[in-house]
Every structure is written in structure tokens, then in C-alpha cells.
Design a protein around this motif. Structure first.
Motif, PDB file in Angstrom:
ATOM      1  N   ILE A  83       0.857  -1.174   0.000  1.00 19.92           N
ATOM      2  CA  ILE A  83       0.000   0.000   0.000  1.00 19.92           C
ATOM      3  C   ILE A  83       0.901   1.234   0.000  1.00 19.92           C
ATOM      4  CG2 ILE A  83      -1.810   1.261   1.200  1.00 19.92           C
ATOM      5  CD1 ILE A  83      -2.691  -1.477   0.183  1.00 19.92           C
ATOM      6  N   VAL A  84       0.703   2.107  -0.993  1.00 26.43           N
ATOM      7  CA  VAL A  84       1.428   3.382  -1.069  1.00 26.43           C
ATOM      8  C   VAL A  84       0.361   4.463  -1.093  1.00 26.43           C
ATOM      9  CG1 VAL A  84       3.152   4.746  -2.297  1.00 26.43           C
ATOM     10  CG2 VAL A  84       3.238   2.243  -2.425  1.00 26.43           C
ATOM     11  N   SER A  85       0.125   5.099   0.062  1.00 24.21           N
ATOM     12  CA  SER A  85      -1.086   5.919   0.159  1.00 24.21           C
ATOM     13  C   SER A  85      -0.904   7.173   0.999  1.00 24.21           C
ATOM     14  CB  SER A  85      -2.227   5.076   0.754  1.00 24.21           C
ATOM     15  OG  SER A  85      -3.422   5.821   0.828  1.00 24.21           O
ATOM     16  N   SER A  86      -1.680   8.182   0.629  1.00 26.31           N
ATOM     17  CA  SER A  86      -1.747   9.412   1.425  1.00 26.31           C
ATOM     18  C   SER A  86      -2.727   9.257   2.579  1.00 26.31           C
ATOM     19  CB  SER A  86      -2.161  10.591   0.537  1.00 26.31           C
ATOM     20  OG  SER A  86      -3.359  10.289  -0.156  1.00 26.31           O
ATOM     21  N   LEU A  87      -3.550   8.210   2.535  1.00 29.16           N
ATOM     22  CA  LEU A  87      -4.452   7.883   3.643  1.00 29.16           C
ATOM     23  C   LEU A  87      -3.731   6.884   4.541  1.00 29.16           C
ATOM     24  CD1 LEU A  87      -7.784   7.402   1.636  1.00 29.16           C
ATOM     25  CD2 LEU A  87      -7.008   9.453   2.837  1.00 29.16           C
ATOM     26  N   HIS A  88      -3.107   7.385   5.586  1.00 28.04           N
ATOM     27  CA  HIS A  88      -2.256   6.486   6.374  1.00 28.04           C
ATOM     28  C   HIS A  88      -2.454   6.652   7.877  1.00 28.04           C
ATOM     29  CE1 HIS A  88       0.288  10.066   6.859  1.00 28.04           C
ATOM     30  NE2 HIS A  88       0.319  10.179   5.534  1.00 28.04           N
ATOM     31  N   ASP A  89      -3.693   6.940   8.284  1.00 29.38           N
ATOM     32  CA  ASP A  89      -3.976   6.968   9.714  1.00 29.38           C
ATOM     33  C   ASP A  89      -3.879   5.549  10.274  1.00 29.38           C
ATOM     34  OD1 ASP A  89      -6.983   5.813   9.788  1.00 29.38           O
ATOM     35  OD2 ASP A  89      -6.739   7.155   8.069  1.00 29.38           O
ATOM     36  N   GLU A  90      -3.793   5.454  11.578  1.00 29.76           N
ATOM     37  CA  GLU A  90      -3.555   4.158  12.210  1.00 29.76           C
ATOM     38  C   GLU A  90      -4.627   3.131  11.865  1.00 29.76           C
ATOM     39  OE1 GLU A  90      -2.857   2.163  16.660  1.00 29.76           O
ATOM     40  OE2 GLU A  90      -3.476   4.270  16.468  1.00 29.76           O
ATOM     41  N   ALA A  91      -5.893   3.554  11.843  1.00 28.30           N
ATOM     42  CA  ALA A  91      -6.985   2.620  11.579  1.00 28.30           C
ATOM     43  C   ALA A  91      -6.847   2.000  10.188  1.00 28.30           C
ATOM     44  CB  ALA A  91      -8.332   3.324  11.709  1.00 28.30           C
ATOM     45  N   ARG A  92      -6.513   2.827   9.198  1.00 30.02           N
ATOM     46  CA  ARG A  92      -6.367   2.299   7.840  1.00 30.02           C
ATOM     47  C   ARG A  92      -5.145   1.400   7.724  1.00 30.02           C
ATOM     48  NH1 ARG A  92      -8.602   7.399   6.395  1.00 30.02           N
ATOM     49  NH2 ARG A  92     -10.459   7.181   5.054  1.00 30.02           N
ATOM     50  N   ARG A  93      -4.066   1.770   8.364  1.00 28.19           N
ATOM     51  CA  ARG A  93      -2.854   0.945   8.291  1.00 28.19           C
ATOM     52  C   ARG A  93      -3.105  -0.432   8.908  1.00 28.19           C
ATOM     53  NH1 ARG A  93       2.247   4.578   8.123  1.00 28.19           N
ATOM     54  NH2 ARG A  93       3.319   2.743   8.911  1.00 28.19           N
ATOM     55  N   VAL A  94      -3.753  -0.447  10.067  1.00 28.80           N
ATOM     56  CA  VAL A  94      -4.054  -1.721  10.729  1.00 28.80           C
ATOM     57  C   VAL A  94      -4.997  -2.548   9.865  1.00 28.80           C
ATOM     58  CG1 VAL A  94      -5.201  -2.776  12.709  1.00 28.80           C
ATOM     59  CG2 VAL A  94      -3.629  -0.864  13.061  1.00 28.80           C
ATOM     60  N   ALA A  95      -6.027  -1.902   9.319  1.00 32.23           N
ATOM     61  CA  ALA A  95      -6.990  -2.618   8.479  1.00 32.23           C
ATOM     62  C   ALA A  95      -6.305  -3.209   7.249  1.00 32.23           C
ATOM     63  CB  ALA A  95      -8.115  -1.674   8.053  1.00 32.23           C
ATOM     64  N   ALA A  96      -5.382  -2.455   6.653  1.00 31.61           N
ATOM     65  CA  ALA A  96      -4.683  -2.942   5.461  1.00 31.61           C
ATOM     66  C   ALA A  96      -3.892  -4.205   5.777  1.00 31.61           C
ATOM     67  CB  ALA A  96      -3.762  -1.861   4.912  1.00 31.61           C
ATOM     68  N   PHE A  97      -3.194  -4.211   6.887  1.00 26.66           N
ATOM     69  CA  PHE A  97      -2.424  -5.403   7.260  1.00 26.66           C
ATOM     70  C   PHE A  97      -3.352  -6.569   7.602  1.00 26.66           C
ATOM     71  CE2 PHE A  97       1.109  -2.342   8.158  1.00 26.66           C
ATOM     72  CZ  PHE A  97       2.013  -2.885   7.265  1.00 26.66           C
ATOM     73  N   GLU A  98      -4.462  -6.273   8.266  1.00 28.65           N
ATOM     74  CA  GLU A  98      -5.410  -7.339   8.587  1.00 28.65           C
ATOM     75  C   GLU A  98      -6.002  -7.967   7.328  1.00 28.65           C
ATOM     76  OE1 GLU A  98      -7.072  -5.963  12.991  1.00 28.65           O
ATOM     77  OE2 GLU A  98      -8.184  -5.401  11.190  1.00 28.65           O
ATOM     78  N   LEU A  99      -6.141  -7.165   6.265  1.00 26.98           N
ATOM     79  CA  LEU A  99      -6.704  -7.666   5.017  1.00 26.98           C
ATOM     80  C   LEU A  99      -5.668  -8.333   4.116  1.00 26.98           C
ATOM     81  CD1 LEU A  99      -9.119  -4.701   4.177  1.00 26.98           C
ATOM     82  CD2 LEU A  99      -9.775  -7.034   4.816  1.00 26.98           C
ATOM     83  N   GLY A 100      -4.407  -8.326   4.563  1.00 25.48           N
ATOM     84  CA  GLY A 100      -3.405  -9.084   3.822  1.00 25.48           C
ATOM     85  C   GLY A 100      -2.351  -8.289   3.087  1.00 25.48           C
ATOM     86  N   ALA A 101      -2.275  -6.965   3.318  1.00 28.77           N
ATOM     87  CA  ALA A 101      -1.199  -6.193   2.700  1.00 28.77           C
ATOM     88  C   ALA A 101       0.151  -6.677   3.242  1.00 28.77           C
ATOM     89  CB  ALA A 101      -1.374  -4.707   2.974  1.00 28.77           C
ATOM     90  N   ASP A 102       1.155  -6.693   2.390  1.00 29.71           N
ATOM     91  CA  ASP A 102       2.494  -7.120   2.812  1.00 29.71           C
ATOM     92  C   ASP A 102       3.308  -5.973   3.399  1.00 29.71           C
ATOM     93  OD1 ASP A 102       2.891 -10.048   1.688  1.00 29.71           O
ATOM     94  OD2 ASP A 102       1.827  -8.931   0.143  1.00 29.71           O
ATOM     95  N   ASP A 103       3.004  -4.733   2.977  1.00 26.42           N
ATOM     96  CA  ASP A 103       3.739  -3.575   3.482  1.00 26.42           C
ATOM     97  C   ASP A 103       2.869  -2.345   3.290  1.00 26.42           C
ATOM     98  OD1 ASP A 103       5.725  -2.042   4.593  1.00 26.42           O
ATOM     99  OD2 ASP A 103       7.258  -2.537   3.102  1.00 26.42           O
ATOM    100  N   PHE A 104       3.204  -1.277   4.016  1.00 23.63           N
ATOM    101  CA  PHE A 104       2.454  -0.021   3.926  1.00 23.63           C
ATOM    102  C   PHE A 104       3.462   1.116   3.922  1.00 23.63           C
ATOM    103  CE2 PHE A 104      -0.288   3.424   4.552  1.00 23.63           C
ATOM    104  CZ  PHE A 104      -1.624   3.033   4.554  1.00 23.63           C
ATOM    105  N   VAL A 105       3.465   1.895   2.851  1.00 21.67           N
ATOM    106  CA  VAL A 105       4.373   3.038   2.720  1.00 21.67           C
ATOM    107  C   VAL A 105       3.540   4.303   2.622  1.00 21.67           C
ATOM    108  CG1 VAL A 105       6.187   4.120   1.349  1.00 21.67           C
ATOM    109  CG2 VAL A 105       6.091   1.617   1.545  1.00 21.67           C
ATOM    110  N   PRO A 106       3.571   5.173   3.640  1.00 26.50           N
ATOM    111  CA  PRO A 106       2.768   6.395   3.593  1.00 26.50           C
ATOM    112  C   PRO A 106       3.387   7.449   2.675  1.00 26.50           C
ATOM    113  CG  PRO A 106       4.059   6.319   5.607  1.00 26.50           C
ATOM    114  CD  PRO A 106       4.295   5.022   4.909  1.00 26.50           C
ATOM    115  N   ARG A 107       2.534   8.245   2.052  1.00 29.23           N
ATOM    116  CA  ARG A 107       3.005   9.403   1.295  1.00 29.23           C
ATOM    117  C   ARG A 107       3.086  10.612   2.231  1.00 29.23           C
ATOM    118  NH1 ARG A 107       2.323   8.381  -4.324  1.00 29.23           N
ATOM    119  NH2 ARG A 107       0.908   6.658  -4.761  1.00 29.23           N
ATOM    120  N   PRO A 108       4.065  11.479   2.034  1.00 30.64           N
ATOM    121  CA  PRO A 108       5.169  11.386   1.074  1.00 30.64           C
ATOM    122  C   PRO A 108       6.185  10.327   1.528  1.00 30.64           C
ATOM    123  CG  PRO A 108       5.467  13.302   2.472  1.00 30.64           C
ATOM    124  CD  PRO A 108       4.135  12.720   2.835  1.00 30.64           C
TER     125      PRO A 108
END
Length: 258
Positions: A83-108
Motif C-alpha cells: 500500500i502506497v497511500s496518502s491515507l495512512h492513519d492508524e486505523a487504515r494501516r491496521v486494516a490494510a495489514f489485517e486484510l493481507g497487505a504485505d507492506d504499507f508506505v505512507p506518502r510522502p
């Protein structure tokens, strides 16, 4: 995928300038980048995801919630997702990992860091894939693209039959859905669907039955409404009695075709 070929990245982002800023350095580092600007386009590509090595996904899309899209992707494929996203609050980051994302890179983000994360993820996935899998009399060699049955010899499989058997052997008796098999099947069976997987299963069962007595309906088991699984217990039973009728020498010893 064949590592002699450039690694292919699917970049999903509705913001064109933002998408181009990421696509350019990826291409400069040798990746083949396909850009997708809508979630609907990614959904349309689900059946051909085996052509790609990773997905870079922005959560803020014009037509689809990024997390909902990630859920759909994971229902279909285990392709690496960053996930490479400008939407990177804690809730979204946790949800992304729970749904199976391998990594999360916030913008910028730092470009070199993102490229390194992608490189390491791809390398890790390659290392996780066993080079040789042995279950009972079946031995599958990924490097040689060959399946052998002891003591009959090598099976003459197409590339798609090899890929299908590889997924079932890697699952080691767990049920694999028709959707997952359709996504993982090789390029020879381009445009494969859950329905067409039944054709490959039929062909593979017949080839196994030629070298393993009674294998046609016992080695690859149909699980109604769910998919297929490999019968580990049946294969081990055959391994313990290698001289039984049906373990005949194969007339050909051919690796999986292109």
C-alpha cells in the motif's frame, strides 16, 4: 514467473501525476510497470494477475474504496501487495495489514526506501517458494519445471498442468479454491476461469492415472462448492507399496512444456 524476464509491477492509483512520479523510477530500475487508474480496471485484471510480480495500491481511488479492493484482491490472489497511500492513519494501516497487505508506505515517501522495500519483498517471496517438493512418490522441481513419479519417471505435463499441480502440492492437503487455481495457472491457459480449471484437473488426473494405479479419482480430490485438494494420505500409501500394479515405467520423460 520466469526470473529471466523483467519483474512486472501493477500500479493502481487514480491520481495521474502521483502515479507517474512512482512509475518513472520503477521503470528506471528495470521493472515493467502497468498503470491502472480505477479499481474496476484492477478487478477486470483479476484473472490475469499471475502475469505480475507485485501490486502497488493507493487507497484513495476515484471509484472504489482501496481497502475493499484489497479484500477482493486477497480473495483471488496471494500476489505481494504494498500500500502506497496518502491515507495512512492508524486505523487504515491496521486494516490494510489485517486484510493481507504485505507492506504499507505512507506518502510522502523516500523513493530509495520504497524501491528497497519492493526489492526485499520480491526477494523474500522468491525465497519462500520451495525449489523441490516431495510428497509420497511425487517430486516437483521448480527449477527444472519437472514432476517425477517414483519409480515411473518424469510426467509429460504442459506448463499449465505443472503450475496447477505445484499449487496443490504447495498447499500440502489444504483445500485450494477454483478461483485461486485459476489465478495461479500459467500463461499457456491465458484467460483461465474456475470452469476451465476443471478441464485441467481432468487432464492431470488422467496423466497421474497412467503411472499410479487408481490415481484418477483419488490423488486430486474434489471438495464440492470449495475447490480441490491433494490427498497426502493416498500418496503416502502408494509410496509404501511401490511395486503394486500401476507403477509402470513412463514411456516418455519430458519436463513441462512452454
Amino acid at each position: 514467473m520466469d526470473r529471466l524476464q523483467p519483474q512486472r509491477i501493477l500500479l493502481v492509483d487514480s491520481n495521474e501525476p502521483q502515479r507517474r512520479r512512482l512509475a518513472t523510477p520503477l521503470a528506471n530500475h528495470g521493472y515493467v510497470v502497468e498503470e491502472v487508474h480505477e479499481g474496476a480496471h484492477l478487478i477486470a485484471l483479476m484473472r490475469s494477475l499471475h502475469q505480475y510480480d507485485a501490486v502497488l495500491l493507493e487507497l484513495e481511488l476515484c471509484d472504489e474504496d482501496g481497502l475493499a479492493l484489497l479484500r477482493k484482491l486477497r480473495d483471488w490472489s496471494d500476489l505481494p501487495v504494498i500500500i502506497v497511500s496518502s491515507l495512512h492513519d492508524e486505523a487504515r494501516r491496521v486494516a490494510a495489514f489485517e486484510l493481507g497487505a504485505d507492506d504499507f508506505v505512507p506518502r510522502p515517501y523516500f523513493e530509495r526506501e520504497l524501491l528497497l522495500r519492493l526489492k526485499r519483498l520480491l526477494h523474500s517471496r522468491q525465497e519462500q517458494q520451495p525449489k523441490v517438493i516431495k510428497i509420497g512418490p511425487l517430486t516437483l522441481d521448480h527449477r527444472r519445471r519437472e514432476v517425477t513419479v517414483t519409480p515411473a519417471g518424469a510426467l509429460n505435463l504442459t506448463a499449465s498442468e505443472f503450475d496447477l499441480l505445484a499449487v496443490l502440492m504447495q498447499a500440502r492437503g489444504e483445500i485450494v479454491s477454483r478461483l485461486r487455481l485459476a489465478e495461479r495457472v500459467g500463461r499457456e491457459f491465458e484467460g483461465s476461469s474456475p470452469e476451465s480449471i476443471a478441464v485441467l484437473i481432468y487432464r492431470l488426473r488422467r496423466k497421474l492415472a497412467q503411472v499410479i494405479d487408481g490415481a484418477e479419482n483419488q490423488v486430486i480430490v474434489t471438495v464440492p462448492r470449495f475447490g480441490y485438494r491433494l490427498s497426502i494420505e493416498t500418496l503416502h500409501e502408494w509410496e509404501e507399496t511401490p511395486n503394486r500394479p500401476g507403477f509402470a515405467a513412463s514411456p516418455q520423460a519430458c519436463a513441462a512444456g512452454p
